[in-house]
Design a protein around this motif. Structure first.
Motif, PDB file in Angstrom:
ATOM      1  N   GLU A   1       0.826  -1.201   0.000  1.00  0.00           N
ATOM      2  CA  GLU A   1       0.000   0.000   0.000  1.00  0.00           C
ATOM      3  C   GLU A   1       0.867   1.261   0.000  1.00  0.00           C
ATOM      4  O   GLU A   1       1.803   1.382   0.784  1.00  0.00           O
ATOM      5  CB  GLU A   1      -0.924   0.005   1.219  1.00  0.00           C
ATOM      6  N   ASP A   2       0.510   2.205  -0.882  1.00  0.00           N
ATOM      7  CA  ASP A   2       1.332   3.408  -1.043  1.00  0.00           C
ATOM      8  C   ASP A   2       1.357   4.274   0.208  1.00  0.00           C
ATOM      9  O   ASP A   2       2.385   4.883   0.532  1.00  0.00           O
ATOM     10  CB  ASP A   2       0.800   4.229  -2.226  1.00  0.00           C
ATOM     11  N   ASP A   3       0.244   4.357   0.908  1.00  0.00           N
ATOM     12  CA  ASP A   3       0.182   5.257   2.063  1.00  0.00           C
ATOM     13  C   ASP A   3       0.406   4.540   3.387  1.00  0.00           C
ATOM     14  O   ASP A   3       0.095   5.079   4.461  1.00  0.00           O
ATOM     15  CB  ASP A   3      -1.163   5.980   2.086  1.00  0.00           C
ATOM     16  N   ALA A   4       0.923   3.291   3.344  1.00  0.00           N
ATOM     17  CA  ALA A   4       1.114   2.535   4.580  1.00  0.00           C
ATOM     18  C   ALA A   4       2.140   3.193   5.504  1.00  0.00           C
ATOM     19  O   ALA A   4       2.076   3.030   6.723  1.00  0.00           O
ATOM     20  CB  ALA A   4       1.549   1.094   4.254  1.00  0.00           C
ATOM     21  N   TRP A   5       3.088   3.944   4.915  1.00  0.00           N
ATOM     22  CA  TRP A   5       4.083   4.633   5.744  1.00  0.00           C
ATOM     23  C   TRP A   5       3.434   5.621   6.716  1.00  0.00           C
ATOM     24  O   TRP A   5       4.004   5.942   7.760  1.00  0.00           O
ATOM     25  CB  TRP A   5       5.077   5.385   4.863  1.00  0.00           C
ATOM     26  N   PHE A   6       2.244   6.077   6.396  1.00  0.00           N
ATOM     27  CA  PHE A   6       1.581   7.084   7.230  1.00  0.00           C
ATOM     28  C   PHE A   6       0.501   6.459   8.125  1.00  0.00           C
ATOM     29  O   PHE A   6      -0.209   7.183   8.812  1.00  0.00           O
ATOM     30  CB  PHE A   6       0.949   8.149   6.326  1.00  0.00           C
ATOM     31  N   ASP A   7       0.404   5.129   8.115  1.00  0.00           N
ATOM     32  CA  ASP A   7      -0.605   4.438   8.935  1.00  0.00           C
ATOM     33  C   ASP A   7       0.028   4.080  10.277  1.00  0.00           C
ATOM     34  O   ASP A   7       0.634   3.025  10.457  1.00  0.00           O
ATOM     35  CB  ASP A   7      -1.096   3.179   8.209  1.00  0.00           C
TER      36      ASP A   7
END
Length: 469
Positions: free
Chosen positions: A167-173
């Motif tokens: 997932e592209d936005d997993a770094w911000f989860d």
């Protein structure tokens, strides 16, 4: 039974659990599976983690096998794979457990370093109170995990890692990352050291069960066949031909038609005469017991002397095997021993097929005076019959098994039940050597290449290089 235990013929190769850490791990697994605990500080366990001492303490010899159907197990060490299985209700249970341990040995070694592994042999049947349920047992699968759920958590963490990477936005989860860190503290780095047990499933068409007095079920052919000691107990079993142990002709025909057995005297790679003579000795011992003769320290010569002295009491099994020995050693004609003869099943062994152990177990029950085969192939029945023998027979049999079997178990099994490898097909003759050619024909320069290309129609002008064509 004390004599058998002292000689390692009963409860042999059990794993001794004595350290407080292992006892506590065992208790965690025991509570996880059964809700019970043991107060013992040391005990012995079999391949499934069952302990006869704990069974006695709890007053429940089936505390890991309620109903005798879906066996539960506790693994404290991979060394359990060499231990026996006590109170077996199905013939395949030990082989399944051993294969599971061997296939997952590295993973189980890592898991049991910190915790016990608890699990269960599962099939689609939860009770065998009805004989018809025996036909429903076909596939067995294994569920296992540590008491802390390490395998489950590792699987969950692996899924989180996959999601994090994809997932592209997993770094911000932040929640996902926090959950991953929390699970990683319990499971370790699953990307470098994956914690995963193989999902294993075993198909069982043919097996023995202790239920209903003892039943051998064969479903490899077009019709299911059940061979039972108590035929009346299977009165409600539809969909299978049921034979009692007294149906010798039907059992013999089934074994022969399906190529499950072979005559000992015609088997390759064994000393048939020696095997038959040993069976005869056991029959003499049985007669000596009935006549109250002391067998303490008896040798083979003593047994032969007893056979001569009590020839009038020797049963038909003895005389039938004696006739086979004479034929095998080229000293007599081929004896006519059919399935009605008491010596018939003594004269057979399992042929070379996947269910050889099961068939040898059946033959041991059909020929119980051969105490060596009975002990090797059907220990449950051996222990049951042993309890009713005279002390002199108990002593002789225990001494014999300690001397002749325990000293070399693998060799004894190979001598009795082993099969030679099939004869290899003769290798095809090597191709004739290529005709020798002149050195210039083989290496050129360029001559042989041009002639071969011309013969193939490929000789055409080629672009010239800087030094010519």
């Amino acid at each position: 039974m004390k004599r058998l235990i002292e000689k390692g013929l009963m409860f042999g190769n059990l794993i001794h659990v004595a350290s407080p850490a292992l006892v506590e791990r065992y208790n965690r697994a025991l509570v996880h599976l059964t809700g019970k605990r043991t107060e013992l500080t040391d005990f012995h366990i079999d391949i499934s983690g069952y302990s006869p001492e704990i069974g006695d303490e709890l007053g429940d010899m089936l505390y890991l096998n309620q109903g005798g159907c879906n066996r539960q197990f506790i693994l404290l060490t991979t060394a359990q794979k060499t231990a026996p299985l006590l109170n077996a209700k199905f013939s395949m249970s030990r082989s399944i457990l051993r294969q599971f341990i061997e296939e997952n040995e590295a993973q189980l070694f890592a898991l049991t370093a910190r915790d016990a592994v608890a699990g269960e042999l599962l099939n689609s049947v939860y009770s065998v109170a009805d004989p018809a349920r025996l036909l429903d047992i076909r596939k067995i699968r294994i569920e296992a995990d540590t008491t802390a759920g390490t395998v489950r958590d590792a699987e969950k963490l692996g899924q989180m890692v996959d999601r994090f990477m994809e997932e592209d936005d997993a770094w911000f989860d932040d929640v996902l990352i926090a959950d991953m860190i929390g699970l990683a503290k319990k499971t370790g780095d699953v990307t470098r050291n994956p914690v995963r047990l193989k999902q294993m499933e075993f198909v069982q068409n043919n097996y023995w069960t202790a239920h209903f007095g003892g039943v051998y079920l064969f479903r490899g052919g077009p019709d299911a066949v059940a061979i039972a000691r108590d035929k009346a107990a299977l009165a409600g079993l539809a969909g299978a031909h049921v034979f009692g142990f007294d149906a010798r002709n039907q059992i013999a025909r089934f074994l022969e038609q399906n190529k499950l057995v072979e005559p000992i005297v015609k088997a390759r790679g064994i000393d048939a005469g020696a095997i038959l003579r040993q069976k005869m000795d056991f029959i003499v011992v049985d007669v000596a017991q009935d006549r109250g003769i002391d067998l303490t320290g008896a040798t083979r010569r003593d047994i032969r002397a007893l056979a001569r002295a009590h020839a009038d009491a020797l049963p038909p099994e003895f005389h039938g095997l004696q006739a086979l020995v004479r034929w095998a050693e080229d000293e007599g004609p081929w004896p006519r021993i059919d399935s009605d003869h008491p010596a018939y099943f003594y004269s057979l062994r399992a042929a070379d097929h996947p269910d050889a152990d099961l068939v040898n177990m059946l033959l041991a029950e059909l020929a119980p005076k051969d105490v060596r085969q009975l002990f090797i192939c059907h220990k449950e029945l051996f222990y049951s019959l042993y309890a009713g023998w005279s002390d002199t027979k108990k002593s002789y049999v225990a001494d014999f098994l300690e001397r002749e079997y325990l000293a070399d178990k693998v060799g004894a099994r190979a001598a009795l039940f082993g099969h030679d490898a099939p004869l290899a097909e003769p290798a095809p003759p090597p191709p004739p050597p290529a005709p020798k050619r002149d050195l210039l024909d083989r290496v050129g320069p360029w001559g042989s290449v041009r002639r071969e290309r011309a013969a193939q129609g490929h000789d055409r002008p080629r672009p010239k290089g800087p030094w010519g064509g």
